[in-house]
Design a protein around this motif. Sequence first.
Motif, PDB file in Angstrom:
ATOM      1  N   ASP A 107       0.844  -1.204   0.000  1.00  0.00           N
ATOM      2  CA  ASP A 107       0.000   0.000   0.000  1.00  0.00           C
ATOM      3  C   ASP A 107       0.875   1.248   0.000  1.00  0.00           C
ATOM      4  N   HIS A 138      -7.160  -1.805   8.975  1.00  0.00           N
ATOM      5  CA  HIS A 138      -6.325  -1.198   7.926  1.00  0.00           C
ATOM      6  C   HIS A 138      -6.917   0.182   7.671  1.00  0.00           C
ATOM      7  N   HIS A 163      -6.898   4.263   6.550  1.00  0.00           N
ATOM      8  CA  HIS A 163      -6.284   5.346   5.759  1.00  0.00           C
ATOM      9  C   HIS A 163      -6.496   6.673   6.466  1.00  0.00           C
TER      10      HIS A 163
HETATM   11 ZN    ZN Z   1      -5.224   0.460   1.779  1.00  0.00          ZN
END
Ligand code: ZN
Length: 516
Positions: A14, A202, A204
């Motif tokens: 990522d 996860h 952002h």
């Molecule tokens: Zn991601």
Amino acid sequence: MSDSLIIFDTTLRDGEQSPGASMTRDEKVRIARSLERMRVDVIEAGFPAASRGDFESVHAVASVIKDSRVCGLARAIEGDIQATADAIKPAEKNRIHTFIATSPIHMQEKLHMTPEQVLERAVWAVKFARQFTDDVEFSPEDAGRSEEDFLCQVIEAVIDAGASTINIPDTVGYNLPGQFGNLIANLRQRIPNSDKAIFSVHCHNDLGMAVANSLSAVLNGARQVECTINGLGERAGNAALEEIVMAVKTRQDIFDCTTRIDTTQIVPTSRLVSNITGFAVQPNKAIVGANAFAHESGIHQDGVIKKRETYEIMRAEDVGWAHNRMVLGKHSGRNAFRTHLKELGIELDSESSLNSAFAKFKELADKKHEIFDEDLQALVTEESTEQDNEMVKLVTLKVCSETGETPMAEVTLNVDGTDMSASMPGGGPVDAAFKAIEAILDCGCKLLLYSVNNITTGTDSQGEVTVRIEKEKRIVNGTGADTDIVIASAKAYLNAMNKMKVDLDRAHPQSSQPPI
Ligand code: ZN
Ligand code: KIV
């Protein structure tokens, strides 16, 4: 006894999706080795179906990493899962991470699939992946904007199908800490077989909440956090590994779990990632920023001298700032050089690259008598870039800069074996050098960013220059280091141009999901 919190690093996957952050195979291996030294539990090494190069990078990481588990990302389609299984095969411990979007907007607008089709595909993908490994992770992409009832249905089904880790992504960074923590608590409580899987998150950072959301999830039972070094990642980035790890370690009064991370490796790894990707760390960045442990005000300094804890909640040496020491000098020999590189986890492929790196080290030691770890990292990055057969190389650069006169630069480049020169005026010596390079290469790239940082301290320090250029919607970063910042700038510009020339025809994992 407190639980283990699994640290899943996705800098190589990522993190690499940030515009311009793409890494070569050897660069990925260097970062993976550093993550392993830091005792990261799982390294997501890439998205093998993106391109041949991505496949090879994941394969190379899987071939050298022994202690950490090596994971590859796959969309819920046969080709992706097969490619990932092949790429991670050499690893001692491996994992396939497969995903499909579950939010109404992603299912309708991106996948053009009904919720029933998504559920069926998710179960199929996990079962298919299980044919290659016992360790399968499933992510309902955009879980942060998915309907909770549907999430429960999908997650229960994929756990039954054999997924042992369920990762809940806040793909667009939309959630707030209380809300995201509740989501994790609800999922764990409502899904009948939730105790058969580890819940992971996860997050952002679009609203600056990635770390807060991840920690709130940990307080609600998540036992894996997906994160990146320096918070590198698409748009505003991912949750920063160093912040998650140090929050859990520093606030043991709040968290009932611990990580196995060797925190003294945090700063060296942060430097390496920034050096390779060209993403500089802001000075006031928590833990790894240059000012993170610096005190300016007299009152604070006085307090710290009397008793450190008055103004410091962590010790700089615990996160690796003490590594910042003089290591080699002008009289150091080839063996000391090789041994020290080894201590930094750097193994050059061949005797010829060792010789060439050693020659560069001697040249540097003549200009600057104290050589630090950071100097060596920059030197090796340059060496491995050259080994990647750059088509354009800097041969000579001469600049004239004088008060009241127009600065001039004279540049000779070797382009595919032929020397070519140009001389150009500019607003300053760097501008003139870039114009002369452009006069030779006629690349037509737009310069998006130019920044200079000193690698260590003092006026004899090497300057590390980052440039970001764009052409036809492709963005690449270039870095260069030298004690002369005009030369460092020219190296960085050429590094970016060389990367631009390499055909990077890669698929993006989250762009679309073709049918099986
Ligand atoms: Zn991601
Ligand atoms: O942000 C995201 O949803 C992802 C998934 C592929 C896990 O990166």
